[in-house]
Design a protein around this motif. Structure first.
Motif, short mmCIF file in Angstrom:
data_model
loop_
_atom_site.label_atom_id
_atom_site.label_comp_id
_atom_site.label_asym_id
_atom_site.label_seq_id
_atom_site.Cartn_x
_atom_site.Cartn_y
_atom_site.Cartn_z
N THR A 115 0.84 -1.20 0.00
CA THR A 115 0.00 0.00 0.00
C THR A 115 0.88 1.25 0.00
N PHE A 116 2.02 1.17 0.70
CA PHE A 116 2.93 2.31 0.71
C PHE A 116 3.45 2.59 -0.70
N GLU A 117 3.88 1.53 -1.38
CA GLU A 117 4.42 1.70 -2.73
C GLU A 117 3.37 2.26 -3.68
N LEU A 118 2.18 1.66 -3.63
CA LEU A 118 1.12 2.11 -4.53
C LEU A 118 0.68 3.52 -4.19
N GLY A 119 0.62 3.81 -2.90
CA GLY A 119 0.20 5.13 -2.46
C GLY A 119 1.11 6.22 -3.00
N ARG A 120 2.41 5.91 -3.09
CA ARG A 120 3.35 6.88 -3.62
C ARG A 120 3.10 7.13 -5.11
N LEU A 121 2.49 6.16 -5.77
CA LEU A 121 2.25 6.27 -7.21
C LEU A 121 0.98 7.06 -7.53
N HIS A 122 0.08 7.13 -6.55
CA HIS A 122 -1.22 7.75 -6.78
C HIS A 122 -1.07 9.18 -7.27
N LEU A 144 -2.23 -5.18 -9.19
CA LEU A 144 -1.67 -4.04 -8.45
C LEU A 144 -0.15 -4.02 -8.56
N ARG A 145 0.45 -5.22 -8.57
CA ARG A 145 1.91 -5.28 -8.62
C ARG A 145 2.46 -4.91 -10.00
N PHE A 163 1.89 -2.10 -11.34
CA PHE A 163 2.18 -0.67 -11.29
C PHE A 163 3.51 -0.45 -10.59
N SER A 164 4.29 0.51 -11.07
CA SER A 164 5.57 0.86 -10.45
C SER A 164 5.91 2.27 -10.88
N SER A 165 6.98 2.82 -10.33
CA SER A 165 7.30 4.20 -10.72
C SER A 165 7.65 4.27 -12.21
N PRO A 195 3.51 4.07 -13.92
CA PRO A 195 2.53 4.54 -12.93
C PRO A 195 1.09 4.43 -13.39
N GLU A 207 -7.95 3.91 -9.94
CA GLU A 207 -8.74 4.97 -10.55
C GLU A 207 -8.60 4.84 -12.04
N ASP A 241 -8.59 7.14 -15.56
CA ASP A 241 -8.64 8.45 -16.18
C ASP A 241 -9.81 8.48 -17.15
N ARG A 254 -4.78 3.75 -12.84
CA ARG A 254 -3.67 4.10 -11.95
C ARG A 254 -4.10 3.81 -10.52
N PRO A 255 -3.15 3.72 -9.59
CA PRO A 255 -3.52 3.45 -8.20
C PRO A 255 -4.53 4.47 -7.70
N GLY A 256 -5.47 4.04 -6.89
CA GLY A 256 -6.60 4.87 -6.50
C GLY A 256 -6.44 5.55 -5.15
N THR A 270 -5.57 3.47 -2.00
CA THR A 270 -4.16 3.11 -1.81
C THR A 270 -3.40 4.31 -1.26
N GLY A 274 9.12 4.86 -1.92
CA GLY A 274 8.35 3.92 -2.72
C GLY A 274 9.19 3.26 -3.78
#
Lengths: 260, 260
Positions: free
Chosen positions: A65-72, B11-12, B14-16, B19, B51, B53, B60-62, B65, B126
């Motif tokens: 959740t921390f990782e994803l939260g940073r991406l939000h 969910l996994r 998604f990453s920087s 995003p 979420e 767009d 993207r993460p909602g 998260t 993150g």
DNA sequence: GACAAGGTTCCGAAATTTGGAACTACCTTG
DNA sequence: CAAGGTAGTTCCAAATTTCGGAACCTTGTC
């Protein structure tokens, strides 16, 4: 009820008021039987959505959740543009700035710009508050149709602080005032002694809406200072609306003619 | 495969680096059929974990998260204690500080303390990096048994930067050196021209482990300056180990005698 | 107007989830 | 030390969901 629904039900039990929960807490909050709770908590922990303190055995949101939260909305243009402008206003006025989004009848703080004035920050990012009780929350609601608002507010109108609208009629009156004057103000609502002014910004391109507010101590500011904040916000709103193509006029027309 | 497992698999993705993802991206990354992907994405969106767009239709993460992510270890004593000390070291040395946790053979940045020196921050919170290629990552690995490390590193040893250990044997040699000297250093690994020194801290109470590092430009620092960082870190490590009851000695003994 | 991309809906078979109950483990208390 | 409580885990058959292929819809494009 799907496994995902159950998982979300558990995740939604966590909040800044309750950042970690015991097995029994989760059982009480969800009302689910022991066996189901046990299995689900284990799954959530194993997949990284929750972590368990090895000592107290309590659960808290996990690394995922921390990782994803940073991406939000990390690359959200509307928010970063608004944040840039807000920073300047906060630097000039010394007050604290907030950017929030609407979720149902609540708002969630996305960004905060600390001011130079010594006012303790009580709403960190991630904080959830009834939108009816904040200046930028009401500014966002004011841009929806009355029907839409009715659908968002719970059937039993929530108990709000003294100065917030106490029932649906008062709320609509207050929103009408915002629509007429273009100004949304709050004082002594969520937090005693704290006032704020805010507005809503909507992107013409994506349609997403955010609420921007500047918050200050009511005791420590003069009426002239608050008028200055109003001017600063008006200028900021005008600039941002131009940059983002905010369809404010269409929205207002739509609401006034009662079109859906 | 449970619904939750599938949700996590999405969910996994998604990453920087990624995003936001389109429907097709998710399908390609998970290899699941269209119908399953469609249903699952809709569920994830409806519950707030993702979420969409409205314009580009990308996911993207909602908001959920974001909220949960803000709660993650918000009240963690070990981390806040370490962050406080790190802030002082960074203020004195001007360099950038990192706090990270280990997850498998990777580490995730939890906190960053920007230094006063003009070194662009490339690892925001993150961020996920192979722990084998960072000073604090290796410091954390050095506190595990060789068996445990073997279980974490993928069977096909990953391709790492030039100066990182290139195979399992080199890795173990490097970790042994850290165990012997108590010092973990990196230079020109994940990022060209950037060096760092770090150590691992473990709470005697909860057993949780974090990696703490100070990072600097190799070109812009002298050997004397780096020796100063080493002294600062050693002092900080000693202080934090005392405060948290770090069982460093037991761990070392356990690893050296080969006890599990 | 045909085509493709992106996405949704349908359906029976297959797999997972459910929750009560029995069971384990570990404190605390009399 | 037995009794009671808390905190959980495991088991099982019944009930519910999920699965994925195929058909179907929608939107933008040539």
């Amino acid at each position: 009820m799907s496994a995902l629904t159950n998982a979300i039900e558990i995740l939604r039990c966590f909040s800044s008021a309750r950042p970690d929960l015991s097995f029994a807490d989760v059982m009480a909050l969800t009302g689910k039987p022991k066996s189901s709770t046990s299995r689900l908590l284990r799954s959530l922990r194993d997949c990284g959505l929750l972590e368990q303190d090895p000592h107290t055995r309590r659960y808290r949101p996990g690394l995922l959740t921390f990782e994803l939260g940073r991406l939000h909305r990390a690359h959200d243009d509307l928010i970063s543009m608004a944040e840039r402008e807000l920073r300047e206003v906060c630097a000039r006025t010394g007050h604290t700035g907030y950017i929030a989004v609407l979720d149902g009848f609540e708002q969630v703080v996305l960004r905060i710009v600390p001011g130079s004035n010594p006012l303790r920050v009580v709403n960190p990012p991630g904080q959830r508050t009834p939108a009816l009780a904040t200046s930028n929350g009401r500014a966002m609601l004011a841009r929806l149709s009355d029907d839409d608002i009715r659908a968002r507010v719970p059937t039993t109108y929530p108990k709000l602080p003294r100065n917030s609208p106490q029932n649906f009629k008062q709320l609509i009156a207050r929103l009408d005032e915002i629509r007429r004057t273009g100004v949304s103000e709050a004082a002594d609502e969520s937090i005693e002694g704290v006032g704020s002014q805010g507005f809503a910004l909507k992107s013409g391109e994506t349609g997403e809406m955010i609420g921007i507010a500047v918050s200050y101590s009511v005791q420590a500011t003069t009426a002239a200072e608050r008028a200055n904040v109003r001017r600063e916000l008006a200028a900021m709103a005008a600039k941002l609306r131009r940059l983002t193509g905010d369809p404010l006029d269409q929205d207002t027309a739509r609401i006034q003619t009662g079109t859906r």
